[in-house]
Design an enzyme around this catalytic site. Structure first.
Site, PDB file in Angstrom:
ATOM      1  N   LYS A   1     -10.363  -5.436  -5.055  1.00  0.00           N
ATOM      2  CA  LYS A   1     -11.391  -4.418  -5.316  1.00  0.00           C
ATOM      3  C   LYS A   1     -10.818  -3.209  -6.015  1.00  0.00           C
ATOM      4  CE  LYS A   1     -12.427  -4.555  -0.728  1.00  0.00           C
ATOM      5  NZ  LYS A   1     -13.153  -4.762   0.513  1.00  0.00           N
TER       6      LYS A   1
ATOM      7  N   LYS B   1      -3.445 -11.469  -7.091  1.00  0.00           N
ATOM      8  CA  LYS B   1      -4.759 -11.767  -6.497  1.00  0.00           C
ATOM      9  C   LYS B   1      -5.832 -10.783  -6.980  1.00  0.00           C
ATOM     10  CE  LYS B   1      -4.422  -9.052  -2.384  1.00  0.00           C
ATOM     11  NZ  LYS B   1      -4.518  -8.774  -1.005  1.00  0.00           N
TER      12      LYS B   1
ATOM     13  N   LYS C   1       0.826  -1.213   0.000  1.00  0.00           N
ATOM     14  CA  LYS C   1       0.000   0.000   0.000  1.00  0.00           C
ATOM     15  C   LYS C   1       0.852   1.251   0.000  1.00  0.00           C
ATOM     16  CE  LYS C   1      -4.408  -1.583   1.724  1.00  0.00           C
ATOM     17  NZ  LYS C   1      -5.395  -1.534   2.808  1.00  0.00           N
TER      18      LYS C   1
HETATM   19  P1  TYM Z   1     -10.317  -6.932   2.912  1.00  0.00           P
HETATM   20  O1  TYM Z   1     -11.453  -5.973   3.047  1.00  0.00           O
HETATM   21  O2  TYM Z   1      -9.210  -6.581   1.982  1.00  0.00           O
HETATM   22  O3  TYM Z   1     -10.857  -8.338   2.484  1.00  0.00           O
HETATM   23  C1  TYM Z   1     -11.933  -8.966   3.159  1.00  0.00           C
HETATM   24  C2  TYM Z   1     -11.743 -10.472   3.174  1.00  0.00           C
HETATM   25  O4  TYM Z   1     -11.642 -10.995   1.844  1.00  0.00           O
HETATM   26  C3  TYM Z   1     -10.465 -11.778   1.699  1.00  0.00           C
HETATM   27  N1  TYM Z   1      -9.940 -11.630   0.332  1.00  0.00           N
HETATM   28  C4  TYM Z   1      -9.710 -12.645  -0.522  1.00  0.00           C
HETATM   29  N2  TYM Z   1      -9.873 -13.969  -0.395  1.00  0.00           N
HETATM   30  C5  TYM Z   1      -9.570 -14.730  -1.467  1.00  0.00           C
HETATM   31  N3  TYM Z   1      -9.105 -14.249  -2.633  1.00  0.00           N
HETATM   32  C6  TYM Z   1      -8.930 -12.925  -2.814  1.00  0.00           C
HETATM   33  N4  TYM Z   1      -8.486 -12.446  -3.977  1.00  0.00           N
HETATM   34  C7  TYM Z   1      -9.243 -12.057  -1.728  1.00  0.00           C
HETATM   35  N5  TYM Z   1      -9.199 -10.703  -1.561  1.00  0.00           N
HETATM   36  C8  TYM Z   1      -9.618 -10.469  -0.299  1.00  0.00           C
HETATM   37  C9  TYM Z   1      -9.511 -11.233   2.747  1.00  0.00           C
HETATM   38  O5  TYM Z   1      -8.532 -12.169   3.100  1.00  0.00           O
HETATM   39  C10 TYM Z   1     -10.453 -10.907   3.886  1.00  0.00           C
HETATM   40  O6  TYM Z   1     -10.711 -12.062   4.655  1.00  0.00           O
HETATM   41  N6  TYM Z   1      -7.564  -6.078   6.979  1.00  0.00           N
HETATM   42  C11 TYM Z   1      -8.758  -6.740   6.504  1.00  0.00           C
HETATM   43  C12 TYM Z   1     -10.025  -6.331   7.228  1.00  0.00           C
HETATM   44  C13 TYM Z   1      -9.961  -6.521   8.704  1.00  0.00           C
HETATM   45  C14 TYM Z   1     -10.020  -7.748   9.403  1.00  0.00           C
HETATM   46  C15 TYM Z   1      -9.948  -7.420  10.783  1.00  0.00           C
HETATM   47  C16 TYM Z   1     -10.134  -9.082   8.997  1.00  0.00           C
HETATM   48  C17 TYM Z   1      -9.863  -5.526   9.638  1.00  0.00           C
HETATM   49  N7  TYM Z   1      -9.852  -6.078  10.891  1.00  0.00           N
HETATM   50  C18 TYM Z   1      -9.956  -8.414  11.780  1.00  0.00           C
HETATM   51  C19 TYM Z   1     -10.127 -10.062   9.991  1.00  0.00           C
HETATM   52  C20 TYM Z   1     -10.054  -9.732  11.362  1.00  0.00           C
HETATM   53  C21 TYM Z   1      -8.914  -6.406   5.030  1.00  0.00           C
HETATM   54  O7  TYM Z   1      -8.441  -5.416   4.551  1.00  0.00           O
HETATM   55  O8  TYM Z   1      -9.714  -7.279   4.344  1.00  0.00           O
END
Ligand code: TYM
Length: 329
Positions: free
Chosen positions: A196, A193, A111
């Site tokens: 969004k 990967k 990032k």
């Molecule tokens: P975020 O919003 O980027 O993604 C949400 C969830 O989707 C999963 N994910 C994927 N899984 C498979 N293939 C992909 N291409 C893919 N892209 C995203 C992510 O692994 C995630 O599970 N930091 C976290 C949000 C967060 C969080 C937490 C998660 C904040 N606090 C506490 C767990 C526990 C995030 O940015 O996820």
């Protein structure tokens, strides 16, 4: 009862990876665990957001959690910014986390490279807020996709460090990562990967894309030049499509390879598109319906926010006492 926490950022429309890697798996825990699913709007502002847009996206995400099958009576679905304990615990944990540890986080490095004009302190301490999210609820497991594994390892280290100093305060959480779907790849660059924030709209399937768009994007998906539908390391594009297809259709990899033996990529891509569209359609319909019911969603936001606050404050008070803050009179 054991507990569980997970969350997603409200920075855009969910893509297929978010659904297959995380959200889809969440529905299976509601009877066994005390479940907390958060819209992590505080994490979202580590990159610049349009305020009106962020508010809208946060609400859409919360609605989508329900549309995807989470029962708001059995799962606590809420906004991170409505529960101040997240920020309070995060500050305390900042004082138990080393700069060196945070510098090693790959998501931070990615990032920071992408947002060179705005490498703010929040972006750097992002994983500490995430640790606070998880530890506040004494979570036993954290169901996520593969890319969050490093953050959860850091959370475990912070929790262990705190417990070593002050006794058993935090439950040490385990990541829960399913083998299939944990890393869905971009349709345009299958070694990267799905995300969004990809600039190429054909790289990601969004959860609210209509059937025609979904099929069109799968038809355009980048694959290799031989014409064999086989799951293999040297065929990342086709392997990604096979993986998506197995989840959407409920078939195994072997069954899929057999079903498309001797058939061309065109036919296979069409089948993947149709299976994914069919999987998402009921979620989209339910989303439409729920979005119209303002009072229902408002009441969930209020009730669940209070419930989350109650649980979170229990841990926070314990931690505040341990570190030596004066008692409340
Ligand atoms: P975020 O919003 O980027 O993604 C949400 C969830 O989707 C999963 N994910 C994927 N899984 C498979 N293939 C992909 N291409 C893919 N892209 C995203 C992510 O692994 C995630 O599970 N930091 C976290 C949000 C967060 C969080 C937490 C998660 C904040 N606090 C506490 C767990 C526990 C995030 O940015 O996820």
């Amino acid at each position: 009862k054991k507990s569980l926490f997970s969350g997603m950022q409200a920075t855009g429309t969910l893509q297929l990876g978010n659904y297959l890697g995380a959200l889809r798996n969440w529905v299976e825990f509601e009877d066994e665990y005390e479940c907390f699913y958060c819209v992590v709007d505080m994490h979202s502002i580590t990159v610049r957001q349009n305020p009106a847009e962020l508010r809208k996206k946060a609400r859409a995400l919360l609605t989508l959690y329900i549309a995807a099958g989470l029962d708001p009576e059995k799962n606590c679905i809420y906004y991170q910014s409505h529960v101040p304990a997240h920020a309070e615990l995060s500050w305390i944990l900042n004082c138990f986390t080393y700069m060196g540890e945070l510098s090693r986080m790959t998501q931070y490095k990615d990032k920071a490279a992408k947002h060179a004009e705005n490498i703010n302190a929040g972006l750097f301490t992002y994983p500490v807020l995430m640790a606070a999210d998880i530890l506040l609820f004494q979570s036993d497991i954290v169901p996520v996709g593969d890319d969050q594994k490093q953050h959860i390892e850091l959370t475990r280290d912070i929790a262990q460090r705190f417990n070593n100093l002050y006794g058993e305060v935090f439950t040490i959480p385990e990541p829960y990562i399913k083998k299939t779907g944990a890393r869905i790849m971009s349709l345009q660059e299958p070694t990267k990967k799905m995300s969004k924030s990809d600039e190429n709209p054909n790289a990601s399937i969004f959860l609210l894309d209509d059937t025609d768009t979904i099929i069109r994007k799968f038809k355009k998906a980048v694959t290799d030049s031989d014409n064999e539908i086989r799951h293999s390391k040297d065929k990342p594009g086709i392997s990604n499509l096979i993986e998506i297809y197995t989840i959407a259709s409920g078939k195994t990899i072997a069954e899929t390879e057999k079903e498309f033996e001797g058939k061309g990529y065109g036919e296979f891509k069409m089948a993947v598109g149709e299976a994914v569209a069919a999987m998402l359609k009921p979620i989209q319909d339910r989303f439409e319906e729920l979005s119209k019911d303002k009072a229902y969603i408002d009441q969930i936001i209020k009730n669940n926010g209070e419930k989350a606050q109650y649980f979170a404050n229990k841990t926070l008070r314990k931690v505040q006492k341990k570190v030596g803050f004066p008692e409340r009179i």
